[in-house]
Design an enzyme around this catalytic site. Structure first.
Site, PDB file in Angstrom:
ATOM      1  N   CYS A 380       0.883  -1.069  -0.317  1.00 27.50           N
ATOM      2  CA  CYS A 380      -0.066   0.179   0.187  1.00 27.50           C
ATOM      3  C   CYS A 380       0.448   1.499   0.416  1.00 27.50           C
ATOM      4  O   CYS A 380       1.161   1.808  -1.202  1.00 27.50           O
ATOM      5  CB  CYS A 380      -0.682  -0.041   1.257  1.00 27.50           C
ATOM      6  N   GLU A 404       0.083  13.525  -1.073  1.00 18.80           N
ATOM      7  CA  GLU A 404      -0.355  12.393  -0.373  1.00 18.80           C
ATOM      8  C   GLU A 404       1.033  14.268   0.496  1.00 18.80           C
ATOM      9  O   GLU A 404       0.880  14.434   1.867  1.00 18.80           O
ATOM     10  CB  GLU A 404      -0.630  11.695   0.024  1.00 18.80           C
ATOM     11  N   HIS A 507      -3.298  -5.151  -0.303  1.00 19.65           N
ATOM     12  CA  HIS A 507      -3.222  -4.968   1.572  1.00 19.65           C
ATOM     13  C   HIS A 507      -3.471  -6.569   1.673  1.00 19.65           C
ATOM     14  O   HIS A 507      -4.492  -7.288   1.768  1.00 19.65           O
ATOM     15  CB  HIS A 507      -4.060  -4.823   2.702  1.00 19.65           C
ATOM     16  N   GLU A 509      -1.941  -8.745   3.431  1.00 19.84           N
ATOM     17  CA  GLU A 509      -2.021  -9.412   5.038  1.00 19.84           C
ATOM     18  C   GLU A 509      -3.460  -9.609   5.343  1.00 19.84           C
ATOM     19  O   GLU A 509      -3.087 -10.696   6.134  1.00 19.84           O
ATOM     20  CB  GLU A 509      -1.417  -8.388   5.039  1.00 19.84           C
TER      21      GLU A 509
HETATM   22  N1  GLN Z   1      -1.436   6.662   2.091  1.00 16.53           N
HETATM   23  C1  GLN Z   1      -2.230   6.432   1.393  1.00 16.53           C
HETATM   24  C2  GLN Z   1      -3.820   6.459   0.671  1.00 16.53           C
HETATM   25  O1  GLN Z   1      -3.616   6.839   1.036  1.00 16.53           O
HETATM   26  C3  GLN Z   1      -1.869   4.419   1.539  1.00 16.53           C
HETATM   27  C4  GLN Z   1      -2.571   4.073   2.604  1.00 16.53           C
HETATM   28  C5  GLN Z   1      -2.565   2.651   2.837  1.00 16.53           C
HETATM   29  O2  GLN Z   1      -1.396   2.556   2.790  1.00 16.53           O
HETATM   30  N2  GLN Z   1      -3.249   2.361   3.531  1.00 16.53           N
HETATM   31  O3  GLN Z   1      -3.607   6.052  -0.629  1.00 16.53           O
END
Ligand code: GLN
Length: 535
Positions: A380, A404, A507, A509
């Protein structure tokens, strides 16, 4: 429907969730279909906006619900796929009752905790149970007996016990039996918490006692007498070295015998796969190596609990014991040479995350992994930062960054137009299961062995399509996308250039299970084992 309701006394963090998940596994091993429900007495509607510092990780379900990490334990132990409705919070219950009141559904009655709130709680529990088609519904009442917040829930389950058939309802209470410095096991906290329960009209059928060492027989007898249960119903749950061994331990203590008698369940054939898995974990305990996790809340391991578990699942299957070394990302930022942080690890993993703090440290770790050919897995935020790293250092877009994190001429990670709309409408993230299409002839295809996969997501930002062509060079490719091909889901470096460099927008996991490790985790660990760092 049979119900097993688990409450907790004395203090939080005793492992009530693990106890319930373990009971679930014991039932599952005998072929029963079950459905777990977690009650969180906090006022938040869900765990989405909660700070992981306070509550451990935010666990994401297939339907996109953001929930307490205990639901992760339930999924891992019972292998039942859960959804939003399996998590009941005070916030969700009250908001439903208040909405109904505003609509006039209560026809001018005075709306009260009893019966309106308790009815809503009961209806939710029964609704989820019925819909699931399960044999047994497991309900964990979060919090500790005596908390103001849990009162309406305890009252609701008290009423349920009365309304259900005698042999369909069972209360399990989890308490603490501390030891003095003289190794004397003290029963008073347990006595008091059971007393508090009984004052609310609840009599536990089984008391699970958490303690450092196994409960002594006379201590069991004392608890039985003071708490009004049979001695066989006092179950010793001493600290376990391996979480996954807890179901076996509870079974040895006779919990199944007691439950099966009380709920009149027969004892069909037992599936031994779980037991074998625990045995395998024990036998490879000494074949240990370390994976670095570079994170922000590194001081709080719970924030990355599912990742830690996914690493364990994969290692067990490969016959190893992989442990995690937590590295605080900000510590890397001040260092010129970061190699000393990684000299005792065999792979580097960058987990999900938010915000600018520590991000440059994570990028440094990715650069180190890429240049030194150390197996790397990015998840992610870790994926997004890997895109930033290769954009800066391979594609030479020197000021590349994620929108971001800072304003830049090269926002290689940005909000898609679509996502901007979602955010404007008050929605937040792309959450839960989405299909991912894997390109043929790539590492990702080798890892998954198929072209269409489903994984869970939790993100706002995406790879900016404007930069894809510039980024894909020197073996760097996006090897997985969404169906339309506009959202990039997997980044990799081809294996002639790097032994294992893979990052995913999703993710993986959250879908890893003890007997079914997540493919990227397994492949990553395989690479770590095959390519130990040169000393
Ligand atoms: N901050 C990133 C986003 O909003 C990744 C989010 C995360 O790792 N869950 O896309």
């Amino acid at each position: 429907m049979k119900y097993i309701v688990v409450t907790g006394g004395v203090m939080s963090g005793l492992g009530k969730g693990i106890t319930m998940a373990s009971i679930g596994r014991i039932l599952k091993n005998r072929g029963y279909k079950l459905v777990p429900i977690k009650i969180d007495p906090y006022i938040n509607i869900d765990a989405g906006t909660m700070n992981p510092y306070q509550h451990g990780e935010v666990y994401v379900l297939a339907d996109g619900a953001e929930v307490d990490l205990n639901l992760g334990h339930y999924e891992r132990f019972t292998d039942v796929e859960l959804g939003r409705e399996h998590n009941i919070t005070t916030g969700a219950v009250y908001s439903a009752v208040i909405d109904r009141e505003r609509r006039g559904d209560y026809l001018g009655q005075t709306v009260q905790i009893i019966p309106h709130v308790t009815n809503e709680i009961k209806a939710r529990i029964r609704g989820v149970a019925a819909k699931s088609g399960a044999d047994v519904c497991l309900v964990e009442v979060g919090g500790t007996v005596g908390d103001i917040e849990s009162m309406p829930f305890l009252e609701a389950v008290r009423q349920m016990k009365l309304e259900e058939r005698e042999n369909d309802f069972l209360f399990v209470h989890v308490t603490l039996v501390p030891s003095t410095t003289m190794h004397e096991q003290k029963t008073k906290p347990t006595q008091h918490s059971v007393k508090a329960l009984r004052e609310l009209g609840l009599q536990p059928d089984i008391i699970v006692c958490r303690s450092k060492e196994a409960l002594k027989e006379d201590v069991k007898a004392k608890i039985a007498m003071f708490c009004n249960v049979k001695k066989e119903a006092v179950i010793s749950a001493a600290d376990a070295e391996d979480l996954y061994a807890v179901p076996l331990m509870l079974e040895r203590e006779g919990i199944w015998t007691y439950i099966s008698e009380k709920l009149q369940l027969d004892q069909p054939k037992v599936d031994r796969a779980w037991e074998k898995m625990v045995e395998r974990r024990r036998s490879c305990r000494d074949k240990k190596f370390f994976i670095a996790i570079v994170g922000k809340y590194a001081e709080l391991e719970d924030s990355y609990l599912s990742i830690k578990e996914a690493i364990k699942h994969a290692a067990t299957e490969l016959g190893y014991n992989a442990d995690t070394k937590w590295i605080e990302a900000e510590d890397l930022e001040e260092e010129k040479e970061v190699c000393s942080f990684f000299d005792d690890v065999q792979g580097i993993l960058i987990p999900g995350g938010f915000g600018v703090r520590g991000a440059e440290g994570k990028i440094k770790a990715i650069e180190y992994a890429r240049e030194n050919k150390i197996p790397f897995l990015g998840l992610c935020f870790g994926f997004q930062l890997a895109v930033v790293e290769v954009a800066r250092n391979v594609a030479k877009l020197e000021d590349a960054n994620s929108a971001e994190l800072s304003e830049t001429l090269h926002p290689v990670i940005d909000l898609l137009e679509e996502q901007k709309e979602v955010v404007e409408k008050g929605g937040t993230m792309r959450l839960g299961d989405y299909e991912v299409f894997v390109r043929g002839d790539t590492l990702a295809k080798k890892v998954y062995g198929k072209k269409k996969i489903v994984e869970r997501h939790r993100h706002r930002y995406e790879v900016n399509p404007a930069f894809i062509d510039q980024i894909e060079r020197e073996g760097v490719v996006f090897s997985g996308t969404d169906r339309s091909g506009t959202r990039m889901e997997i980044l990799e470096i081809s294996q002639d250039k790097h032994p294992f460099f893979l990052a995913t927008q999703f993710h993986p996991e959250f879908r890893s299970r003890p007997n079914r490790p997540s493919p990227p985790f397994k492949a990553f660990l395989e690479a770590c084992i095959k390519h130990p760092p040169e000393k």
